[in-house]
Scaffold this motif. Structure first.
Motif, PDB file in Angstrom:
ATOM      1  N   PRO A  28     -21.261  80.743 -87.750  1.00 18.48           N
ATOM      2  CA  PRO A  28     -22.562  80.864 -87.080  1.00 18.48           C
ATOM      3  C   PRO A  28     -22.527  80.448 -85.608  1.00 18.48           C
ATOM      4  O   PRO A  28     -23.376  80.889 -84.828  1.00 18.48           O
ATOM      5  CB  PRO A  28     -23.470  79.932 -87.890  1.00 18.48           C
ATOM      6  CG  PRO A  28     -22.551  78.988 -88.575  1.00 18.48           C
ATOM      7  CD  PRO A  28     -21.276  79.750 -88.817  1.00 18.48           C
ATOM      8  N   ASP A  29     -21.531  79.646 -85.219  1.00 19.76           N
ATOM      9  CA  ASP A  29     -21.449  79.193 -83.828  1.00 19.76           C
ATOM     10  C   ASP A  29     -20.782  80.212 -82.909  1.00 19.76           C
ATOM     11  O   ASP A  29     -20.614  79.949 -81.721  1.00 19.76           O
ATOM     12  CB  ASP A  29     -20.716  77.860 -83.743  1.00 19.76           C
ATOM     13  CG  ASP A  29     -19.301  77.911 -84.289  1.00 19.76           C
ATOM     14  OD1 ASP A  29     -18.967  78.868 -85.025  1.00 19.76           O
ATOM     15  OD2 ASP A  29     -18.523  76.993 -83.982  1.00 19.76           O
ATOM     16  N   THR A  34     -28.280  85.414 -86.628  1.00 19.01           N
ATOM     17  CA  THR A  34     -28.079  84.673 -87.874  1.00 19.01           C
ATOM     18  C   THR A  34     -27.970  85.660 -89.037  1.00 19.01           C
ATOM     19  O   THR A  34     -28.409  86.813 -88.938  1.00 19.01           O
ATOM     20  CB  THR A  34     -29.257  83.721 -88.160  1.00 19.01           C
ATOM     21  OG1 THR A  34     -30.434  84.513 -88.387  1.00 19.01           O
ATOM     22  CG2 THR A  34     -29.490  82.751 -87.019  1.00 19.01           C
ATOM     23  N   SER A 125     -17.898  82.506 -77.106  1.00 21.46           N
ATOM     24  CA  SER A 125     -18.219  81.080 -77.139  1.00 21.46           C
ATOM     25  C   SER A 125     -17.085  80.295 -76.496  1.00 21.46           C
ATOM     26  O   SER A 125     -15.911  80.491 -76.838  1.00 21.46           O
ATOM     27  CB  SER A 125     -18.416  80.614 -78.586  1.00 21.46           C
ATOM     28  OG  SER A 125     -19.486  81.311 -79.177  1.00 21.46           O
ATOM     29  N   VAL A 150     -26.574  79.751 -76.907  1.00 26.05           N
ATOM     30  CA  VAL A 150     -27.003  79.758 -78.303  1.00 26.05           C
ATOM     31  C   VAL A 150     -27.482  78.352 -78.657  1.00 26.05           C
ATOM     32  O   VAL A 150     -26.848  77.360 -78.278  1.00 26.05           O
ATOM     33  CB  VAL A 150     -25.828  80.156 -79.228  1.00 26.05           C
ATOM     34  CG1 VAL A 150     -26.190  79.992 -80.692  1.00 26.05           C
ATOM     35  CG2 VAL A 150     -25.385  81.582 -78.936  1.00 26.05           C
ATOM     36  N   LYS A 151     -28.605  78.283 -79.364  1.00 29.90           N
ATOM     37  CA  LYS A 151     -29.066  77.014 -79.918  1.00 29.90           C
ATOM     38  C   LYS A 151     -29.060  77.167 -81.429  1.00 29.90           C
ATOM     39  O   LYS A 151     -29.830  77.957 -81.998  1.00 29.90           O
ATOM     40  CB  LYS A 151     -30.457  76.659 -79.418  1.00 29.90           C
ATOM     41  CG  LYS A 151     -30.921  75.293 -79.920  1.00 29.90           C
ATOM     42  CD  LYS A 151     -32.284  74.926 -79.365  1.00 29.90           C
ATOM     43  CE  LYS A 151     -32.716  73.568 -79.894  1.00 29.90           C
ATOM     44  NZ  LYS A 151     -34.052  73.213 -79.385  1.00 29.90           N
ATOM     45  N   LEU A 152     -28.156  76.439 -82.073  1.00 29.29           N
ATOM     46  CA  LEU A 152     -28.021  76.520 -83.524  1.00 29.29           C
ATOM     47  C   LEU A 152     -29.200  75.837 -84.210  1.00 29.29           C
ATOM     48  O   LEU A 152     -29.910  75.029 -83.604  1.00 29.29           O
ATOM     49  CB  LEU A 152     -26.698  75.881 -83.959  1.00 29.29           C
ATOM     50  CG  LEU A 152     -25.435  76.536 -83.390  1.00 29.29           C
ATOM     51  CD1 LEU A 152     -24.198  75.742 -83.783  1.00 29.29           C
ATOM     52  CD2 LEU A 152     -25.328  77.978 -83.848  1.00 29.29           C
ATOM     53  N   THR A 153     -29.384  76.159 -85.475  1.00 25.21           N
ATOM     54  CA  THR A 153     -30.512  75.591 -86.219  1.00 25.21           C
ATOM     55  C   THR A 153     -30.426  74.072 -86.333  1.00 25.21           C
ATOM     56  O   THR A 153     -31.443  73.420 -86.512  1.00 25.21           O
ATOM     57  CB  THR A 153     -30.610  76.214 -87.623  1.00 25.21           C
ATOM     58  OG1 THR A 153     -29.374  76.009 -88.303  1.00 25.21           O
ATOM     59  CG2 THR A 153     -30.924  77.694 -87.552  1.00 25.21           C
ATOM     60  N   ASP A 154     -29.222  73.516 -86.181  1.00 27.84           N
ATOM     61  CA  ASP A 154     -29.075  72.052 -86.242  1.00 27.84           C
ATOM     62  C   ASP A 154     -29.325  71.399 -84.872  1.00 27.84           C
ATOM     63  O   ASP A 154     -29.163  70.189 -84.722  1.00 27.84           O
ATOM     64  CB  ASP A 154     -27.708  71.650 -86.784  1.00 27.84           C
ATOM     65  CG  ASP A 154     -26.544  72.054 -85.893  1.00 27.84           C
ATOM     66  OD1 ASP A 154     -26.764  72.519 -84.752  1.00 27.84           O
ATOM     67  OD2 ASP A 154     -25.391  71.911 -86.342  1.00 27.84           O
ATOM     68  N   ARG A 156     -27.669  71.969 -81.991  1.00 24.68           N
ATOM     69  CA  ARG A 156     -26.533  72.005 -81.060  1.00 24.68           C
ATOM     70  C   ARG A 156     -26.619  73.251 -80.182  1.00 24.68           C
ATOM     71  O   ARG A 156     -27.066  74.298 -80.620  1.00 24.68           O
ATOM     72  CB  ARG A 156     -25.197  72.035 -81.819  1.00 24.68           C
ATOM     73  CG  ARG A 156     -24.827  70.735 -82.466  1.00 24.68           C
ATOM     74  CD  ARG A 156     -23.470  70.841 -83.153  1.00 24.68           C
ATOM     75  NE  ARG A 156     -23.549  71.813 -84.238  1.00 24.68           N
ATOM     76  CZ  ARG A 156     -22.596  72.699 -84.530  1.00 24.68           C
ATOM     77  NH1 ARG A 156     -21.481  72.742 -83.842  1.00 24.68           N
ATOM     78  NH2 ARG A 156     -22.753  73.548 -85.534  1.00 24.68           N
ATOM     79  N   TYR A 157     -26.133  73.092 -78.945  1.00 27.02           N
ATOM     80  CA  TYR A 157     -26.061  74.205 -78.012  1.00 27.02           C
ATOM     81  C   TYR A 157     -24.626  74.688 -77.901  1.00 27.02           C
ATOM     82  O   TYR A 157     -23.694  73.901 -77.931  1.00 27.02           O
ATOM     83  CB  TYR A 157     -26.544  73.783 -76.618  1.00 27.02           C
ATOM     84  CG  TYR A 157     -28.018  73.503 -76.561  1.00 27.02           C
ATOM     85  CD1 TYR A 157     -28.927  74.533 -76.351  1.00 27.02           C
ATOM     86  CD2 TYR A 157     -28.494  72.205 -76.720  1.00 27.02           C
ATOM     87  CE1 TYR A 157     -30.290  74.278 -76.302  1.00 27.02           C
ATOM     88  CE2 TYR A 157     -29.857  71.938 -76.665  1.00 27.02           C
ATOM     89  CZ  TYR A 157     -30.744  72.974 -76.458  1.00 27.02           C
ATOM     90  OH  TYR A 157     -32.085  72.720 -76.408  1.00 27.02           O
TER      91      TYR A 157
END
Length: 170
Positions: A28-29, A34, A125, A150-154, A156-157
């Protein structure tokens, strides 16, 4: 192992959907989308295949093991449509290290040339240094870095390198 690289057709959409979802869940990173956003009807995958040249790698048993999409519809405006994009590059972890991603990228680049594009752009990335090195070995150059792309759901950028390969032009 010998892998076959070919452009997907309308009939491949049903196999593409679970593979695309696998890529998004596995890494996902590495993507801007998604799995939830791509858990869509197969008809949408059929549209994607018909609109944008989509290449896949297949193992001898017929299993899809790699993917790369040449985004020819990404830049429809007259003054920017000399460039296309490469999206969604992914190789199943079980078969990595066998030059599948390189062959998929080469197929996309050859198709971009055949279609008359002057340049191919993509994002990578920054933390995926092996991916950046692969793209650089194919002639892509970093022309910028977008922080926090990207800003992940947790929370993190993820930063992305903006990369380009000129086929003709400047």
């Amino acid at each position: 192992m010998d892998f076959t690289i070919r452009q997907l057709t309308f009939e491949d959409a049903a196999a593409l959907k679970p593979f695309r979802l696998q890529s998004l869940r596995d890494q996902p990173d590495a993507y801007h989308s998604t799995a939830e956003e791509w858990d869509i009807p197969v008809e949408r995958y059929e549209e994607m295949i018909s609109e944008n040249p989509t290449f896949a790698a297949f193992a001898p048993d017929g299993r899809m093991v790699g993917l790369a999409i040449l985004g020819v519809t990404a830049r429809p405006r007259i003054q920017v449509r000399h460039k296309c994009e490469i999206w969604s590059v992914y190789v199943d972890p079980a078969v990595r290290g066998q030059a599948i991603a390189r062959r998929l990228m080469e197929a996309c680049i050859a198709e971009a040339r055949r279609l008359g594009f002057e340049a191919v752009v993509l994002t990578a990335s920054t933390h995926l240094t092996h991916v950046v090195k692969l793209y650089e070995s194919l002639g892509f150059a970093i022309y910028g870095t977008e922080r926090g792309m990207v800003k992940l759901t947790d929370g993190r950028y993820i930063d992305d390198h903006l990369m380009e390969l000129w086929l003709t032009g400047p």
